[in-house]
Structures are given as structure tokens and as C-alpha cells.
Write a protein that holds these residues in place. Structure first.
Motif, PDB file in Angstrom:
ATOM      1  N   PRO A   1       0.806  -1.226   0.000  1.00 10.66           N
ATOM      2  CA  PRO A   1       0.000   0.000   0.000  1.00 10.66           C
ATOM      3  C   PRO A   1       0.835   1.270   0.000  1.00 10.66           C
ATOM      4  O   PRO A   1       1.824   1.372   0.728  1.00 10.66           O
ATOM      5  N   PHE A   2       0.452   2.220  -0.831  1.00 11.91           N
ATOM      6  CA  PHE A   2       1.112   3.495  -1.051  1.00 11.91           C
ATOM      7  C   PHE A   2       2.396   3.323  -1.866  1.00 11.91           C
ATOM      8  O   PHE A   2       2.665   4.130  -2.753  1.00 11.91           O
TER       9      PHE A   2
ATOM     10  N   SER B   1       1.222   2.916  -5.401  1.00  8.02           N
ATOM     11  CA  SER B   1       0.889   4.156  -6.106  1.00  8.02           C
ATOM     12  C   SER B   1       2.140   4.960  -6.450  1.00  8.02           C
ATOM     13  O   SER B   1       2.221   5.578  -7.515  1.00  8.02           O
TER      14      SER B   1
ATOM     15  N   ALA C   1      -4.289   5.103  -7.589  1.00 12.09           N
ATOM     16  CA  ALA C   1      -5.131   4.760  -6.446  1.00 12.09           C
ATOM     17  C   ALA C   1      -6.596   4.665  -6.858  1.00 12.09           C
ATOM     18  O   ALA C   1      -7.297   3.721  -6.482  1.00 12.09           O
TER      19      ALA C   1
ATOM     20  N   SER D   1      -3.430  -4.197  -2.302  1.00  6.02           N
ATOM     21  CA  SER D   1      -3.217  -2.917  -2.982  1.00  6.02           C
ATOM     22  C   SER D   1      -3.601  -1.819  -2.009  1.00  6.02           C
ATOM     23  O   SER D   1      -4.142  -2.087  -0.926  1.00  6.02           O
ATOM     24  N   ILE D   2      -3.350  -0.595  -2.382  1.00  3.38           N
ATOM     25  CA  ILE D   2      -3.741   0.513  -1.522  1.00  3.38           C
ATOM     26  C   ILE D   2      -5.240   0.457  -1.249  1.00  3.38           C
ATOM     27  O   ILE D   2      -5.691   0.728  -0.131  1.00  3.38           O
ATOM     28  N   ALA D   3      -6.025   0.045  -2.252  1.00  2.00           N
ATOM     29  CA  ALA D   3      -7.482   0.017  -2.093  1.00  2.00           C
ATOM     30  C   ALA D   3      -7.952  -1.149  -1.237  1.00  2.00           C
ATOM     31  O   ALA D   3      -8.909  -1.014  -0.461  1.00  2.00           O
TER      32      ALA D   3
ATOM     33  N   THR E   1      -9.590   5.298  -0.277  1.00  2.00           N
ATOM     34  CA  THR E   1      -8.732   5.418  -1.453  1.00  2.00           C
ATOM     35  C   THR E   1      -9.241   6.497  -2.397  1.00  2.00           C
ATOM     36  O   THR E   1      -8.456   7.275  -2.947  1.00  2.00           O
TER      37      THR E   1
ATOM     38  N   SER F   1      -7.295   9.941  -3.503  1.00  2.00           N
ATOM     39  CA  SER F   1      -7.120  10.362  -4.898  1.00  2.00           C
ATOM     40  C   SER F   1      -7.568  11.794  -5.107  1.00  2.00           C
ATOM     41  O   SER F   1      -6.870  12.598  -5.744  1.00  2.00           O
TER      42      SER F   1
END
Length: 323
Positions: free
Chosen positions: A171-172, A175, A217, A234-236, A244, A248
Motif C-alpha cells: 500500500p502506497f 501508487s 489509487a 493494494s492501496i485500495a 482510497t 485520490s
């Protein structure tokens, strides 16, 4: 022909311009702004023989000589970031995200290929064969700084999806890595052409980077359910669809703020990331269960890319005319 067609779609033709244009604009405009730069050597264009300064700022020589652009290098770089670079980036992703892609209704069209298992090895080899000759050429004509930037760019492409690294599942970091995919060609073009770093240029690149993070994201939101079913983080999937989307929107707005610190007519482009933020805003409170509906916003995002690209091009032409 079937294999070539699969490789074509795997390279995401809709995204080719997103990596080729930043390199082309950065390299050509910097090279034409007063100094020819290649192989780490810089040839001054001033009539009195004094050193010229190349850079995307008003401190440059005040004119553009496009005859001074090393066009062979420019063309090779543009072709590389147009197709081979994208085949590596998305092809590697399609191979190692296969299980998740099977559960993703978006895959199998312009938004992402669904590669047959029998084409996985071929795709990886195609990525190597198409990338290596270009990279060898770009290293030969480059300088140590451009080598470093190119190495970071290629590493980010591989690290995003390759087993053992899988930055896309952090995560992060996912992105940040994705944004590097699109910003690094511009930075590479600047380094290859010997650009001078200015506060305005840093603001421009910072805005571009925030745009890239926000875009990745937001794109990840629609895949929350498929990624969770496929065991992909994932970040989401970690912070949730709603958080998320909000990330964005804020990142887009911050990108707009940074654009106000660029050289005129750059501040006019501040409206571009704001439009993206407005486009994402309807999903401000989206629940994870409804995340697939964000695909409507993603399709609008793809359209916005072409419109914003047109506006950016017009502003660049205006900037050149003012110089």
C-alpha cells in the motif's frame, strides 16, 4: 498473428502516449532550448561561444532551435517509451496477475489483457527482446545521471509486478511505483538532454507525480473485490474503497496547487487535476461492495487523459511561443 495481437493488447495501446509524450516533450524542448546534449557532452549554441543553459525555465537562452535536437536519440527514445516500455510494464503485470485477472470483469479488452497461460513465457521473452536493444542504445548515448534515471525507471517497471518484489502489493508504495512509471520518462528526457533544475520544474514534476499517484489509487478501487478474491493486496484493498477515493481526490487537488508555482502558462494547467478530482468526487463515500461501479469513473478517466493531453500540448506550444 494471434500472438502478436495478444502482445499488442497486453501493451495497453491506450496508454502508449502516457509514457512517450512526457519523454518527447522533456527531451525535445530541453534540447531545443539552447544546448545540444547527448552522451554526457554539451555543445553551446550561443554565437559568442559562451556556455548555454538548457532547461524548462525562463532562464534558458530565450529561443528554441529545433534543428539542434539530436533527432535520432529523440526518435529512439520516443519509440522505446511508446511500445517496448509499455509491453514490459503491462506484460509482466498480465503474466503475474493472471489469477486475479480471471476474476476481474474488466480484463480482456482495452482496459487490460487476459493472457492465455500459453503466452506467458512468450510475453516475458518479448518484453526482454524488445527492451534490451533500446536500452543498450540509450545507455551508449547517455550520461551517468541519465543512466541512473533510466535504471530507476526500468526497475520500477519490473518491481511493480515481478515475484519477490511485487511493489503493487505494498500500500502506497504501489501508487508511488505506478506514478514513477509515467513521471520517470519525463525525468529521463530531462537528464538525457542536460536540463537545469529550477523550482518551477520541480513543482511541475511534483504535480505530475501526485497526478500519477492519484490516478493509480483511483484505478485500484474498481478492482478491490477481484484483488481480494485473488489474494492480491493494494492501496485500495488495505485502506478500503472510500478512503482510497478520498486519497485520490486530495492528491489531485494538491497537484493543482503545485501547478500554480510553475512558469506561465503552467498555472492555467492547474485546472486539469482539479477536473480529475471532480470526476472522482461522486464516489467519495463508495462502499467496498460497490467498488466495481467506480469503473464508470475510470472510463471517464481514460477520456480525460486524451482531453488533458490536448490541453497540455496547447499550453506547451504557447510556452514555446512566449519564449
Amino acid at each position: 498473428m494471434k500472438t502478436l495481437t495478444a502482445l499488442f493488447w497486453s501493451s495497453r495501446p491506450l496508454s502508449w502516449i502516457n509514457t512517450a509524450f512526457p519523454f518527447a516533450a522533456a527531451f525535445i524542448l530541453t534540447s531545443a532550448s539552447g544546448t545540444v546534449a547527448y552522451g554526457g557532452s554539451y555543445v553551446p549554441l550561443d554565437s559568442d561561444g559562451s556556455s548555454a543553459v538548457a532547461g524548462l525555465s525562463s532562464d534558458a537562452t530565450g529561443f528554441f532551435d529545433f534543428g539542434a535536437v539530436p533527432w535520432l536519440i529523440a526518435i529512439v527514445g520516443i519509440v522505446y517509451f511508446l511500445v517496448p516500455y509499455n509491453l514490459a510494464m503491462y506484460g509482466i503485470n498480465d503474466v503475474f496477475d493472471y489469477e486475479s485477472d480471471l476474476r476481474n470483469p474488466r480484463k480482456g479488452g482495452v482496459e487490460g489483457a487476459l493472457l492465455d497461460r500459453g503466452l506467458h513465457r512468450t510475453t516475458l521473452w518479448a518484453a526482454v527482446v524488445t527492451n534490451v536493444p533500446f536500452l543498450i542504445f540509450l545507455v551508449i548515448v547517455g550520461s551517468p545521471l541519465s543512466w541512473l534515471v533510466l535504471a530507476i525507471s526500468v526497475f520500477a517497471v519490473i518491481a511493480y509486478s515481478a515475484p519477490g518484489l511485487r511493489f503493487k502489493e505494498r500500500p502506497f508504495v504501489d501508487s508511488i511505483t505506478s506514478s514513477t512509471h509515467f513521471v520517470s520518462p519525463a525525468v529521463y528526457g530531462l537528464a538525457l538532454a542536460g536540463a537545469t533544475v529550477t523550482p518551477q520544474l520541480v513543482a511541475l514534476l511534483g504535480a505530475f507525480f501526485l497526478w500519477g499517484m492519484a490516478s493509480h489509487a483511483f484505478g485500484a478501487v474498481q478492482d478491490v473485490l477481484a484483488d481480494r478474491e485473488g489474494g492480491i493486496a493494494s492501496i485500495a484493498t488495505v485502506i478500503g474503497a472510500k478512503a482510497t477515493v478520498r486519497f485520490s481526490v486530495v492528491a489531485y487537488l494538491l497537484a493543482g496547487v503545485l501547478m500554480t508555482f510553475t512558469e506561465f502558462p503552467g498555472p492555467i494547467a492547474a485546472i486539469i487535476p482539479v477536473v480529475y478530482a471532480i470526476s472522482c468526487a461522486p464516489w467519495w463515500n463508495v462502499a467496498d461492495a460497490d467498488a466495481e461501479g467506480v469503473n464508470r469513473g475510470w472510463k471517464r478517466f481514460l477520456t480525460l487523459n486524451f482531453l488533458s493531453g490536448f490541453v497540455t500540448t496547447m499550453l506547451l506550444i504557447w510556452w514555446v511561443a512566449l519564449a
